[in-house]
Motif scaffolding. Structure first.
Motif, PDB file in Angstrom:
ATOM      1  N   ASP A 138      11.265 -42.137 -64.735  1.00 19.12           N
ATOM      2  CA  ASP A 138       9.934 -41.978 -64.399  1.00 19.12           C
ATOM      3  C   ASP A 138       9.125 -42.735 -63.386  1.00 19.12           C
ATOM      4  O   ASP A 138       8.571 -42.852 -62.355  1.00 19.12           O
ATOM      5  N   VAL A 139       9.845 -44.101 -63.850  1.00 19.52           N
ATOM      6  CA  VAL A 139       9.341 -45.287 -63.116  1.00 19.52           C
ATOM      7  C   VAL A 139       9.888 -45.281 -61.569  1.00 19.52           C
ATOM      8  O   VAL A 139       9.330 -45.708 -60.720  1.00 19.52           O
ATOM      9  N   LEU A 140      11.370 -45.054 -61.595  1.00 21.47           N
ATOM     10  CA  LEU A 140      12.095 -44.995 -60.274  1.00 21.47           C
ATOM     11  C   LEU A 140      11.475 -43.851 -59.433  1.00 21.47           C
ATOM     12  O   LEU A 140      11.247 -43.917 -58.034  1.00 21.47           O
ATOM     13  N   GLU A 141      11.067 -42.576 -60.115  1.00 17.06           N
ATOM     14  CA  GLU A 141      10.583 -41.623 -59.515  1.00 17.06           C
ATOM     15  C   GLU A 141       9.205 -41.934 -58.661  1.00 17.06           C
ATOM     16  O   GLU A 141       9.077 -41.575 -57.635  1.00 17.06           O
ATOM     17  N   LEU A 142       8.527 -42.772 -59.404  1.00 16.89           N
ATOM     18  CA  LEU A 142       7.166 -42.950 -58.907  1.00 16.89           C
ATOM     19  C   LEU A 142       7.509 -44.156 -57.798  1.00 16.89           C
ATOM     20  O   LEU A 142       6.515 -43.897 -56.663  1.00 16.89           O
ATOM     21  N   TYR A 143       8.256 -45.074 -57.887  1.00 19.92           N
ATOM     22  CA  TYR A 143       8.451 -46.151 -57.102  1.00 19.92           C
ATOM     23  C   TYR A 143       8.978 -45.525 -55.770  1.00 19.92           C
ATOM     24  O   TYR A 143       8.471 -46.054 -54.640  1.00 19.92           O
ATOM     25  N   GLN A 149       2.268 -43.570 -51.278  1.00 20.08           N
ATOM     26  CA  GLN A 149       1.249 -43.860 -52.377  1.00 20.08           C
ATOM     27  C   GLN A 149       1.090 -45.268 -52.911  1.00 20.08           C
ATOM     28  O   GLN A 149       2.033 -46.093 -52.856  1.00 20.08           O
ATOM     29  N   ASP A 150      -0.140 -45.591 -52.732  1.00 20.58           N
ATOM     30  CA  ASP A 150      -0.491 -47.060 -52.946  1.00 20.58           C
ATOM     31  C   ASP A 150       0.163 -47.395 -54.319  1.00 20.58           C
ATOM     32  O   ASP A 150       0.076 -46.463 -55.212  1.00 20.58           O
ATOM     33  N   GLY A 155       0.623 -46.887 -60.380  1.00 15.57           N
ATOM     34  CA  GLY A 155       0.199 -47.534 -61.644  1.00 15.57           C
ATOM     35  C   GLY A 155      -0.411 -46.723 -62.605  1.00 15.57           C
ATOM     36  O   GLY A 155       0.086 -46.364 -63.684  1.00 15.57           O
ATOM     37  N   ASN A 156      -1.435 -45.807 -61.852  1.00 14.47           N
ATOM     38  CA  ASN A 156      -2.036 -44.907 -62.844  1.00 14.47           C
ATOM     39  C   ASN A 156      -1.267 -43.810 -63.417  1.00 14.47           C
ATOM     40  O   ASN A 156      -1.447 -43.527 -64.382  1.00 14.47           O
ATOM     41  N   ALA A 157      -0.519 -43.451 -62.198  1.00 10.94           N
ATOM     42  CA  ALA A 157       0.493 -42.274 -62.758  1.00 10.94           C
ATOM     43  C   ALA A 157       1.419 -42.841 -63.826  1.00 10.94           C
ATOM     44  O   ALA A 157       1.837 -42.232 -64.606  1.00 10.94           O
ATOM     45  N   ALA A 158       1.919 -44.072 -63.799  1.00 15.62           N
ATOM     46  CA  ALA A 158       2.901 -44.544 -64.637  1.00 15.62           C
ATOM     47  C   ALA A 158       2.330 -44.576 -66.050  1.00 15.62           C
ATOM     48  O   ALA A 158       2.977 -44.045 -67.196  1.00 15.62           O
ATOM     49  N   GLN A 159       1.019 -44.969 -66.071  1.00 14.55           N
ATOM     50  CA  GLN A 159       0.319 -45.053 -67.477  1.00 14.55           C
ATOM     51  C   GLN A 159      -0.004 -43.731 -67.820  1.00 14.55           C
ATOM     52  O   GLN A 159       0.089 -43.584 -69.226  1.00 14.55           O
ATOM     53  N   ALA A 160      -0.214 -42.771 -66.891  1.00 12.73           N
ATOM     54  CA  ALA A 160      -0.192 -41.198 -67.541  1.00 12.73           C
ATOM     55  C   ALA A 160       1.017 -40.933 -68.270  1.00 12.73           C
ATOM     56  O   ALA A 160       0.885 -39.983 -69.126  1.00 12.73           O
ATOM     57  N   PHE A 216       3.315 -48.238 -67.581  1.00 20.08           N
ATOM     58  CA  PHE A 216       3.941 -47.235 -68.437  1.00 20.08           C
ATOM     59  C   PHE A 216       3.986 -47.631 -69.893  1.00 20.08           C
ATOM     60  O   PHE A 216       3.532 -46.672 -70.910  1.00 20.08           O
ATOM     61  N   ASN A 217       4.406 -48.532 -70.276  1.00 21.22           N
ATOM     62  CA  ASN A 217       4.285 -49.046 -71.592  1.00 21.22           C
ATOM     63  C   ASN A 217       2.805 -49.328 -72.147  1.00 21.22           C
ATOM     64  O   ASN A 217       2.688 -49.026 -73.302  1.00 21.22           O
ATOM     65  N   ALA A 218       2.060 -49.703 -71.203  1.00 21.42           N
ATOM     66  CA  ALA A 218       0.539 -49.873 -71.862  1.00 21.42           C
ATOM     67  C   ALA A 218      -0.079 -48.542 -72.335  1.00 21.42           C
ATOM     68  O   ALA A 218      -0.477 -48.331 -73.245  1.00 21.42           O
TER      69      ALA A 218
END
Length: 312
Positions: A138-143, A149-150, A155-160, A216-218
């Motif tokens: 997920d992190v790699l896909e978002l990166y 995407q800023d 970061g918001n997407a990772a947290q979600a 993501f972890n948060a």
């Protein structure tokens, strides 16, 4: 004075015994799972032929790849409790006690589907040891969406996504399962991140990957049911942060490079197909994004400690 000391020693001993029994004279029975269920991505995956997404080990006598060598963390955890996955069953047990759902490339949405499959089969119970480790993909896909995407949006997407994984964890809690849940690896420490930082001048790409991992972890940690009777939390991100800074303390010597030759990456990488001077124990990373056996061992140690000390 001596009698006072003797009285104090007896009192302290009684207090220690009471604490060990859980207080009030109630003995806490040790957790003895009857099966292990593994969910997540390639870090927890055993393929059908027993190969793994790390440095596969070879038998010292035959030099043939053996699934029992360089065991991944869920294998080591299973072995501690006398459990075994069918994908690596050298003693040919008729009924293996482990189920492997974790799959290469899996993201949180895929883990949801994995858990759905187990619910449809026979669900969960208090004697199930459930392992969950996901989020790296997920992190790699978002990166990969940066800079279109800023960083804040990502970061918001990772947290979600972390929150979405927590919802799946809570589903299993509500079904009475016992879970060893790992934080996602800090992908900002990976060889991939180091290369991305070196090849881009727009921002610190490694720091961005670390931030996405942190968010993501948060999200996951904020939303899981905070009850040690059901969830034992493994702090893999913190472990890897310390290992990255002090690899020698963990018996390693390299925390920045992948050990496997680029022509032979996991799952086909073995201890015979490594870069010069590398061994299964020397490197923290097997490839640009996959961890090596030394990380698996320390994650396993943490998992075993949680499983045996949590009041499951």
């Amino acid at each position: 004075m001596k009698s006072v000391k003797r009285h104090l020693a007896v009192l302290l001993g009684a207090t220690a015994m009471l604490a060990a029994c859980g207080g009030g004279g109630e003995q806490i029975d040790p957790f003895k799972p009857t099966r292990i269920l593994s969910f997540g991505d390639e870090t927890s995956t055993l393929r059908s032929d027993g190969s793994k997404y790390t440095i596969n080990g070879t038998d010292a006598t035959t030099n043939v790849v053996s699934c029992a060598v360089n065991q991944i963390w869920v294998q080591q955890l299973a072995a501690h409790f006398g459990l075994v996955f069918g994908e690596c069953n050298p003693d040919k047990l008729a009924t293996p006690t482990g189920r492997m759902y974790a799959a290469a490339g899996a993201k949180v949405a895929d883990v949801t589907a994995q858990i759905d499959r187990q619910f449809a089969l026979d669900g969960f119970n208090s004697k199930d040891m459930v392992t969950i480790l996901a989020g790296a993909n997920d992190v790699l896909e978002l990166y990969a969406q940066f800079p279109a995407q800023d960083a804040g949006t990502l970061g918001n997407a990772a947290q979600a996504r972390g929150e979405a994984l927590a919802a799946q964890v809570n589903r299993i809690v509500n079904a009475d399962g016992r879970i060893l849940l790992s934080t996602v690896q800090d992908m900002g420490l990976s060889p991939f991140a180091i290369k991305e930082k070196a090849s881009h001048a727009d921002t610190d790409r490694a720091a961005l990957l670390s931030e996405l991992s942190r968010r993501f972890n948060a999200g996951m940690r904020l939303k899981i049911r905070n009850d040690g009777h059901y969830i034992g939390l493994l702090l893999t991100d913190e472990l890897m942060g310390t290992m990255s800074r002090y690899p020698g303390a963990y018996g390693a010597s390299n925390s920045a490079d992948g050990a496997c030759l680029t022509s032979s990456l996991p799952p086909v990488c073995t201890d015979k197909t490594l870069v010069a001077n590398a061994t299964s124990a020397s490197h923290m990373w097997a490839s640009d994004t996959l961890v090596a056996p030394v990380v698996h061992t320390y994650v396993a140690n943490q998992a075993i400690s949680r499983a045996t000390n949590n009041p499951f």
